[in-house]
Scaffold this active site. Structure first.
Site, short mmCIF file in Angstrom:
data_model
loop_
_atom_site.label_atom_id
_atom_site.label_comp_id
_atom_site.label_asym_id
_atom_site.label_seq_id
_atom_site.Cartn_x
_atom_site.Cartn_y
_atom_site.Cartn_z
N GLY A 183 -137.58 83.33 34.44
CA GLY A 183 -137.58 81.94 33.98
C GLY A 183 -136.36 81.52 33.20
O GLY A 183 -136.30 80.37 32.75
N GLY A 192 -133.42 81.09 34.34
CA GLY A 192 -132.55 80.25 35.17
C GLY A 192 -131.42 80.98 35.85
O GLY A 192 -130.34 80.41 36.04
N LYS A 193 -131.65 82.23 36.25
CA LYS A 193 -130.60 83.00 36.93
C LYS A 193 -130.24 82.36 38.28
O LYS A 193 -129.07 82.22 38.63
CB LYS A 193 -131.05 84.45 37.12
N THR A 194 -131.27 81.95 39.02
CA THR A 194 -131.02 81.33 40.33
C THR A 194 -130.33 79.99 40.18
O THR A 194 -129.39 79.67 40.93
CB THR A 194 -132.35 81.16 41.10
N GLU A 229 -143.59 84.40 -2.25
CA GLU A 229 -142.15 84.20 -2.33
C GLU A 229 -141.66 84.29 -3.78
O GLU A 229 -140.56 84.77 -4.04
CB GLU A 229 -141.78 82.84 -1.72
#
Length: 481
Positions: free
Chosen positions: A249, A251-253, A457
């Site tokens: 997912g 976005g390599k392609t 904290e």
């Protein structure tokens, strides 16, 4: 410039250069030359030895294409010893084959009417489709002839049959006279449709976000390919293999598609799972070879191989391992050496690079490895804008960044599709309201939780003060019951 480089800028017959018979290259022959030179750009090197077959288009006319090919060959081969070997395949090509083998150089044309045989393919070093004439070819030819590239002139050059153009445009006749003669005759309906040059579809690298070093590599490759196509650098200077890895997912392609658009080269898709679907081992290897051959015929090109990590490492001994060992060996043979796949940039993509056979990552193959991670906040907003055209305001952007942390580019694409669907149902244009409404819900923190968080904290701050880290004053703390 070394002689091994293309040097084609000095050989392109832009001016009215004379061919080997002393005649000038006519206007239609120059159009055919543009198509021939484009198909044979990988062999545009002085002294290159090759026997190449050009698969002709439907409107092929041998006399005019032969003239163009002979001029191309004369500039490459410097034919001082033998004639430019330009032939047309037929059932009686034995003498032509012998001449081609003797001289180790030839250009064959295969018309659509000729049944191209396996033996013909064996003789040819490459079989390349020859493109039809295009508006671009006509415009360049007109400018070379000193004529206006008007719509009427371009249309005439594209619609008139080649035989009429061949007879109208002659060396002794001014091109204007040729146009006048053609226009004075009855208009003939073209036998084929006027080709339209395809436009690149999809994004370019300038629209890609969140790819880090991979984006820089892509821009460098685009510059190198442009220099290679211009004949300024040899193919050995081009980075011809890269491995892209990352989770599904990211976005390599899509990146590879944008890379091809930016480089202005065709992309050939290969998939290990698709090759395996071909059937037996022989069919599997054949499908793999055909993909590489297709990329070679379209060179310069990008060959994208998805799921390359499913090619198993060699070394097993059982029956099934023998099958996969053969596949790995066949793949390595196709990948081996830059010169063997001259003009083809191989991009492999995978999710698990550690599973790859180490030989695949050796020099000359996929020797460069670039990892792609999930997009950061800035990249996610850029991906959102690319797919939706929407820019979020400060409050929406903060909410979007928190809600989409850990999402991939594909996840954001799905979010945009859902938002557009909601907008359509409301008969509205998609807006930031629709985007925000489809974000993952975020629970409000209770007052009790915030109180415990504040105490936790404050404890960090007190311990740091006691250990001498920083200059914390007691006035900055307030007792909390």
């Amino acid at each position: 410039m070394p002689k091994t480089l293309s040097g084609k800028q000095s050989r392109v017959p832009w001016r009215k250069v004379r061919n080997e018979r002393g005649a000038a290259l006519t206007l239609p022959a120059f159009m055919a030359y543009c198509a021939v030179a484009g198909a044979l750009r990988s062999w545009n090197r002085v002294g290159a030895k090759a026997i190449v077959t050009l698969m002709a288009p439907d409107d092929f006319y041998f006399p005019i294409y032969a003239e163009a090919a002979r001029h191309f060959a004369s500039q490459i081969w410097k034919t001082m010893v033998f004639e430019s070997n330009v032939f047309e395949w037929s059932d009686k090509s034995f003498r032509h084959e012998a001449e081609a083998l003797r001289d180790e150089r030839a250009i064959f044309f295969a018309s659509t009417a000729y049944e191209f045989k396996e033996d013909d393919r064996l003789l040819s070093d490459a079989v390349i489709p020859l493109g039809s004439r295009t508006p671009r070819h006509a415009e360049v030819a007109l400018r070379r002839a000193g004529l206006p590239a008007s719509r009427e002139n371009v249309e005439l050059l594209l619609t008139e049959p080649w035989p009429r153009l061949y007879k109208a445009f002659q060396d002794r006749r001014d091109p204007l006279q040729a146009f006048q003669r053609l226009r004075s005759l009855p208009k003939r309906t073209p036998s084929v449709e006027v080709p339209v040059e395809p436009k690149s579809v999809g994004p370019t690298l300038s629209e890609m976000h969140g790819y880090g070093p991979l984006l820089k590599w892509g821009y460098d490759l685009a510059q190198d390919l442009a220099r290679y196509k211009a004949g300024l650098i040899p193919w050995s200077d081009v980075d011809a293999g890269v491995l892209i890895s990352g989770p599904p997912g990211v976005g390599k392609t899509m990146f590879v598609s944008a890379l091809a658009n930016t480089c202005d080269v065709p992309i050939v898709i290969g998939s290990v799972s698709k090759w395996q679907e071909a059937g037996t081992l022989d069919h599997h290897l054949k499908a793999m070879r055909e993909t590489f051959i297709e990329a070679k015929t379209k060179a310069p090109s990008i060959l994208f191989i998805d799921e390359v990590d499913t090619i198993r490492s060699r070394g097993g001994t059982n029956r099934n391992d023998g099958y996969f060992n053969s596949i790995a060996v066949g793949f390595l043979e196709l990948m081996d050496g830059v010169e063997r796949r001259n003009g083809v940039v191989v991009v492999g993509a995978c999710n698990f690079p550690e599973r790859l056979d180490s030989a695949i990552k050796r020099p000359g193959r996929l020797d460069r490895h670039i990892e792609v991670g999930l997009p950061d906040a800035v990249a996610r907003q850029s991906i959102l804008k690319f797919h939706s055209g929407i820019t979020l305001d400060a409050g929406e952007a903060e909410q979007f960044d928190i809600a989409t942390d850990g999402l991939s580019g594909a996840d954001i694409m799905q979010l945009v599709r859902d938002a557009k669907r909601s907008a359509r149902r409301e008969s509205e244009d998609v807006s930031s309201r629709h985007i925000v409404s489809h974000l993952r819900p975020m629970s409000a923190l209770s007052g009790e939780y915030l109180r415990f968080l504040a105490i936790h904290e404050a404890g960090h701050a007190i311990v740091g003060f006691e250990l001498g880290h920083g200059n914390v004053t007691a006035s900055k703390f307030r007792a909390t019951e």
